[in-house]
Design an enzyme around this catalytic site. Sequence first.
Site, mmCIF file in Angstrom:
data_model
loop_
_atom_site.group_PDB
_atom_site.id
_atom_site.type_symbol
_atom_site.label_atom_id
_atom_site.label_comp_id
_atom_site.label_asym_id
_atom_site.label_seq_id
_atom_site.Cartn_x
_atom_site.Cartn_y
_atom_site.Cartn_z
ATOM 1 C CB THR A 164 -1.033 0.104 1.376
ATOM 2 O OG1 THR A 164 -0.097 0.378 2.377
ATOM 3 C CG2 THR A 164 -1.714 -0.989 1.518
ATOM 4 C CD GLU A 167 1.708 -2.660 3.528
ATOM 5 O OE1 GLU A 167 1.492 -3.396 4.237
ATOM 6 O OE2 GLU A 167 1.453 -2.810 2.485
ATOM 7 C CD GLU A 168 6.102 3.223 -2.530
ATOM 8 O OE1 GLU A 168 7.107 3.453 -3.443
ATOM 9 O OE2 GLU A 168 4.799 3.124 -2.828
ATOM 10 N N GLY A 169 5.621 4.440 2.442
ATOM 11 C CA GLY A 169 6.032 5.479 3.221
ATOM 12 C C GLY A 169 6.570 5.303 4.286
#
Length: 501
Positions: A164, A167-169
């Site tokens: 998501t 999540e990446e951030g």
Amino acid sequence: MQMRLLRAVGWSLAAVLAVLGVAVFLLVLTLKKDAALPTRNKYGLVFDAGSTHTALYIYRWPADKENGTGIVSQVEACTVSGPGISSYADKPAEAGASLKPCLDKAMKIVPAEQQRATPTYLGATAGMRLLREQNSTKAEQVLAEVAKAIGQYPVDFRGARILTGNEEGSFGWITVNYLLETLIKCSFTGKWTHPPAEVVVGALDLGGASTQITFLPGTTIDDSSTKALLRLYGTNYSIYTHSYLCYGEKQALKMLMASLHQDSQTPQQISHPCYPKGYQENVSTADLYDSPCVHAPSTPSPAQNLTVTGTGDPTACGTAIEKLFNFSCGANRTCGFNGVYQPPVRGQFFAFSGLYHSLHFLNLTGGQSLSLVNATIGQFCTSSWEKVQKEFPTMNRTHLRDTCAASTYALALLLQGYKFNHKTWLNIHFVRQVANVDVGWTLGYMLNLTNMIPSETPQRVVGLQRSNWIVATVLLAIMLILIFGLLTVICCQKNSGYESL
């Protein structure tokens, strides 16, 4: 009789102390021998399946320090040839085949006896999120093919999935703070300490199809959809994080071209103020409107070729790029752009990926003032196509064409989008690596899934500390002194017994 009993007890105590002394001595020798042994390493593999390309990161760490900090090193970063895996929607088997050269390289680096215990992951980001929006079946087929390809290698493959945006951030934020040791530090004596919250840094990431901002705000986060709760090393972190899909560099420049086309007075001509003066190319409307990020005109014209001509106008370029954003916020609400809630930026930030690359080409990642950055970009944007080709003869043609647009977009995103200003601009540090490790979400992802960052503070540091050596040496010395003292007393008693006789 009494004297004989005392001597027997004395000899027994001496023997016990001698045995204990020998045991301590052997323990010290054993620990010393273990400390001298070469450290056995563990490995981890993470594929970053981005929108424009895929890269394999090979990590290594000492096997006896899995819950330490600042100890994971990057052995290799292998770039997969070809586009991102989302580009293989119509030929998914080729997505899997594209990974094999990097996997072959990894098998030469990871020792054969450790390969089956090497955790291996593939995380896909915004390119695959967009493909899933367009056609979820094709997205699943691509993931199945890359999983099949990785599964043919003798590694501990733990799955391929689409991350998501949050999540990446969050994982990018974990990566940079882990490498900077701003979450926890270990002293020479082995004691763990938590640095103050003020030293925790924010993370700014720009990919091809999305951009992420993540930081520890100084206020309560009002919008739960932008909040991530993390417990790392015994400390709770409530971080702000948001990912803007379609606002990665590649998709943003695609939206820019479509916007220029729709504003053009001549349907088949596009004047591009961000392209160097004198640059010209042809594009088809099919390519221009092939992304879900690009809104096709309400009355689409039949497929046709368009002529794009660069005009090299930095002011018009900035104005056209700002039109891609909606900077208005609701009443009593702070926001980034497009109405998304964002508290005011706070603290130091590390900017990486596209934000680093777009400014590094112009030598603007060394902490220059915002006025100098603006002037340098403006000067480059007024250059003719002939001039920039002469100045950078080996540079990729597409990259050279897009430099003005990419750097202007990066500035608009940071200043108008994320609300940095002349003062807070100096808090942004543009980096590619920290501690010789590429900054991105992959390391944080692996650390999280392998539980290498414990939720609680580690109780001790594995390995023999200086204090252990001191204690062992002191105990050994005391025992030797006691043994010597007891033997002396026994000898004296024995002599006095002879004299009495």
